[in-house]
Write an enzyme that holds these catalytic residues in place. Structure first.
Site, PDB file in Angstrom:
ATOM      1  CG  ASP A  12       5.536   2.696  -9.762  1.00 43.94           C
ATOM      2  OD1 ASP A  12       4.638   3.450 -10.207  1.00 43.94           O
ATOM      3  OD2 ASP A  12       5.685   2.462  -8.548  1.00 43.94           O
ATOM      4  CB  ILE A  13       3.658   5.960 -14.197  1.00 42.70           C
ATOM      5  CG1 ILE A  13       3.751   7.197 -15.091  1.00 42.70           C
ATOM      6  CG2 ILE A  13       2.494   6.079 -13.229  1.00 42.70           C
ATOM      7  CD1 ILE A  13       2.603   7.340 -16.066  1.00 42.70           C
ATOM      8  CG  ASN A  26     -12.887   6.596 -11.069  1.00 47.18           C
ATOM      9  OD1 ASN A  26     -13.424   7.628 -10.636  1.00 47.18           O
ATOM     10  ND2 ASN A  26     -12.067   5.845 -10.332  1.00 47.18           N
ATOM     11  N   GLY A  34      -5.100  -0.235  -9.704  1.00 43.21           N
ATOM     12  CA  GLY A  34      -4.192  -0.032 -10.826  1.00 43.21           C
ATOM     13  C   GLY A  34      -3.319   1.196 -10.677  1.00 43.21           C
ATOM     14  CB  VAL A  35      -1.833   3.430 -13.225  1.00 48.62           C
ATOM     15  CG1 VAL A  35      -2.992   4.006 -13.987  1.00 48.62           C
ATOM     16  CG2 VAL A  35      -0.651   4.382 -13.220  1.00 48.62           C
ATOM     17  CG  ASP A  36      -7.122   6.396 -10.004  1.00 48.50           C
ATOM     18  OD1 ASP A  36      -6.536   7.376  -9.517  1.00 48.50           O
ATOM     19  OD2 ASP A  36      -8.357   6.350 -10.158  1.00 48.50           O
ATOM     20  CB  SER A 124      -8.573   1.953 -21.692  1.00 49.38           C
ATOM     21  OG  SER A 124      -9.501   2.964 -21.404  1.00 49.38           O
ATOM     22  CB  THR A 125      -4.341  -1.737 -21.561  1.00 48.03           C
ATOM     23  OG1 THR A 125      -3.302  -1.338 -20.659  1.00 48.03           O
ATOM     24  CG2 THR A 125      -4.299  -0.874 -22.800  1.00 48.03           C
ATOM     25  N   GLY A 126      -6.075  -1.977 -18.447  1.00 50.00           N
ATOM     26  CA  GLY A 126      -6.158  -2.776 -17.223  1.00 50.00           C
ATOM     27  C   GLY A 126      -7.598  -3.205 -17.012  1.00 50.00           C
TER      28      GLY A 126
HETATM   29  N1  AR6 Z   1       2.688   2.510 -13.273  1.00 49.02           N
HETATM   30  C1  AR6 Z   1       2.413   2.396 -14.594  1.00 49.02           C
HETATM   31  N2  AR6 Z   1       1.406   1.629 -15.054  1.00 49.02           N
HETATM   32  C2  AR6 Z   1       0.678   0.936 -14.149  1.00 49.02           C
HETATM   33  C3  AR6 Z   1       0.906   1.000 -12.756  1.00 49.02           C
HETATM   34  C4  AR6 Z   1       1.965   1.841 -12.325  1.00 49.02           C
HETATM   35  N3  AR6 Z   1       2.277   1.993 -11.036  1.00 49.02           N
HETATM   36  N4  AR6 Z   1      -0.009   0.190 -12.134  1.00 49.02           N
HETATM   37  C5  AR6 Z   1      -0.763  -0.368 -13.094  1.00 49.02           C
HETATM   38  N5  AR6 Z   1      -0.361   0.064 -14.315  1.00 49.02           N
HETATM   39  P1  AR6 Z   1      -5.643   0.370 -14.901  1.00 49.02           P
HETATM   40  P2  AR6 Z   1      -7.756   1.359 -16.714  1.00 49.02           P
HETATM   41  C6  AR6 Z   1      -0.868  -0.249 -15.667  1.00 49.02           C
HETATM   42  O1  AR6 Z   1      -6.482  -0.789 -14.493  1.00 49.02           O
HETATM   43  O2  AR6 Z   1      -7.772   0.060 -17.444  1.00 49.02           O
HETATM   44  C7  AR6 Z   1      -8.781   2.280 -11.753  1.00 49.02           C
HETATM   45  O3  AR6 Z   1      -9.378   1.622 -10.679  1.00 49.02           O
HETATM   46  C8  AR6 Z   1      -1.636  -1.539 -15.868  1.00 49.02           C
HETATM   47  O4  AR6 Z   1      -0.754  -2.649 -16.032  1.00 49.02           O
HETATM   48  O5  AR6 Z   1      -4.883   1.105 -13.867  1.00 49.02           O
HETATM   49  O6  AR6 Z   1      -7.716   2.634 -17.511  1.00 49.02           O
HETATM   50  C9  AR6 Z   1      -9.396   3.646 -12.039  1.00 49.02           C
HETATM   51  O7  AR6 Z   1      -9.865   4.268 -10.868  1.00 49.02           O
HETATM   52  C10 AR6 Z   1      -2.384  -1.236 -17.164  1.00 49.02           C
HETATM   53  O8  AR6 Z   1      -1.569  -1.550 -18.297  1.00 49.02           O
HETATM   54  O9  AR6 Z   1      -6.533   1.495 -15.670  1.00 49.02           O
HETATM   55  C11 AR6 Z   1     -10.500   3.323 -12.984  1.00 49.02           C
HETATM   56  O10 AR6 Z   1     -11.694   2.977 -12.278  1.00 49.02           O
HETATM   57  C12 AR6 Z   1      -2.573   0.279 -17.128  1.00 49.02           C
HETATM   58  O11 AR6 Z   1      -1.794   0.749 -16.034  1.00 49.02           O
HETATM   59  C13 AR6 Z   1     -10.002   2.132 -13.743  1.00 49.02           C
HETATM   60  O12 AR6 Z   1      -9.018   1.515 -12.916  1.00 49.02           O
HETATM   61  C14 AR6 Z   1      -4.002   0.721 -16.936  1.00 49.02           C
HETATM   62  O13 AR6 Z   1      -4.641  -0.144 -16.012  1.00 49.02           O
HETATM   63  C15 AR6 Z   1      -9.323   2.527 -15.034  1.00 49.02           C
HETATM   64  O14 AR6 Z   1      -9.006   1.383 -15.768  1.00 49.02           O
END
Ligand code: AR6
Length: 174
Positions: A12-13, A26, A34-36, A124-126
Site C-alpha cells: 500500500d503506497i 483524475n 483506487g489509490v486516489d 492507469s492500470t486500474g
Molecule cells: N497503493 C498502491 N497501489 C494501489 C493502491 C494503494 N493503496 N490502491 C490501488 N492501487 P487506480 P487509474 C493500484 O484505479 O487506473 C481513481 O478513481 C491498483 O491496483 O487507482 O489511474 C482516480 O480518481 C492499480 O494497479 O488508478 C481516477 O478517477 C493502480 O493502483 C481513476 O481512479 C491504479 O489504479 C484513475 O485510474
C-alpha cells in the site's frame, strides 16, 4: 548497488516512508477510488484542501501532467498528483505518450522540489484500463531515462498493489 536505482515492492503506497508519493488522480483532482481514495483517506483533509485550491486556480490537472500538494498525515513530505490516460484501444501511441509523460512530469516535479526518494503506483492500470504489461514497459523506460538525467532523486520505488503487476515488475527488474 548503483546509487540511483528502481525497486518494486508489493503493498500500500500510503504506508511508504519516502519523500514523495505519486497519486493516480483524475483531471479535476476531486478524489475517487483506487489509490486516489486510499491516499486521501490516509492523508486526511489537508490534501483535498490543496487540490481544491489548485482546481480553483487552474481548473485541475490535464492528462499527462503533474501537480503537487503537501501530504497531510502521510509519512511522505509531498504527494504528486498525476493523471494517467483512460486507455483508448484506438490510439496506442497517444496512450503511451501520455503515460510516459505522467512518469516524466512527476520525476521532473520531484527534482524541482529537491526530493531524493519517490514512490509510484501503477498509473492507469486500474479503472483507467491500461494493459498492465504494456504500462510496466512504459513506466520503467520513462523512470530509467529520468534517473539518468541529473537531479536529486536517488531512489524510485514502484509500489504494486496487485499480484499481476508485482510479478511483471519483478521479472522486468531482475
Ligand atoms: N497503493 C498502491 N497501489 C494501489 C493502491 C494503494 N493503496 N490502491 C490501488 N492501487 P487506480 P487509474 C493500484 O484505479 O487506473 C481513481 O478513481 C491498483 O491496483 O487507482 O489511474 C482516480 O480518481 C492499480 O494497479 O488508478 C481516477 O478517477 C493502480 O493502483 C481513476 O481512479 C491504479 O489504479 C484513475 O485510474
Amino acid at each position: 548497488m548503483d546509487k540511483k536505482h528502481i525497486e518494486c515492492i508489493r503493498g500500500d503506497i500510503t504506508k511508504l516512508e519516502v519523500d514523495v508519493i505519486v497519486n493516480a488522480a483524475n483531471i479535476k483532482l476531486i478524489g475517487g477510488g483506487g489509490v486516489d481514495g486510499a491516499i486521501h483517506r490516509a492523508g486526511g483533509p489537508e490534501i483535498m484542501y490543496e487540490c481544491d485550491r489548485i482546481r480553483q486556480e487552474k481548473g485541475g490537472c490535464p492528462t499527462g501532467e503533474a501537480v503537487y500538494t503537501r501530504a497531510g498525515n502521510l509519512p511522505a513530505k509531498y504527494v504528486i498528483h498525476t493523471v494517467g490516460p483512460v486507455y483508448d484501444h484506438s490510439s496506442p501511441d497517444r496512450n503511451r505518450r501520455l503515460l510516459d509523460s505522467c512518469y516524466r512530469s512527476s520525476m521532473s516535479l520531484a527534482k524541482q522540489l529537491k526530493m531524493k526518494s519517490i514512490a509510484f503506483p501503477n498509473i492507469s492500470t486500474g479503472v483507467y484500463g491500461y494493459p498492465k504489461e504494456a504500462a510496466a514497459h512504459v513506466a520503467l523506460e520513462a523512470l530509467g531515462r529520468a534517473l539518468q538525467e541529473p537531479g536529486s532523486i536517488e531512489r524510485v520505488v514502484v509500489v504494486c498493489f496487485d499480484e499481476e503487476n508485482y510479478d511483471l515488475y519483478r521479472a522486468l527488474l531482475t
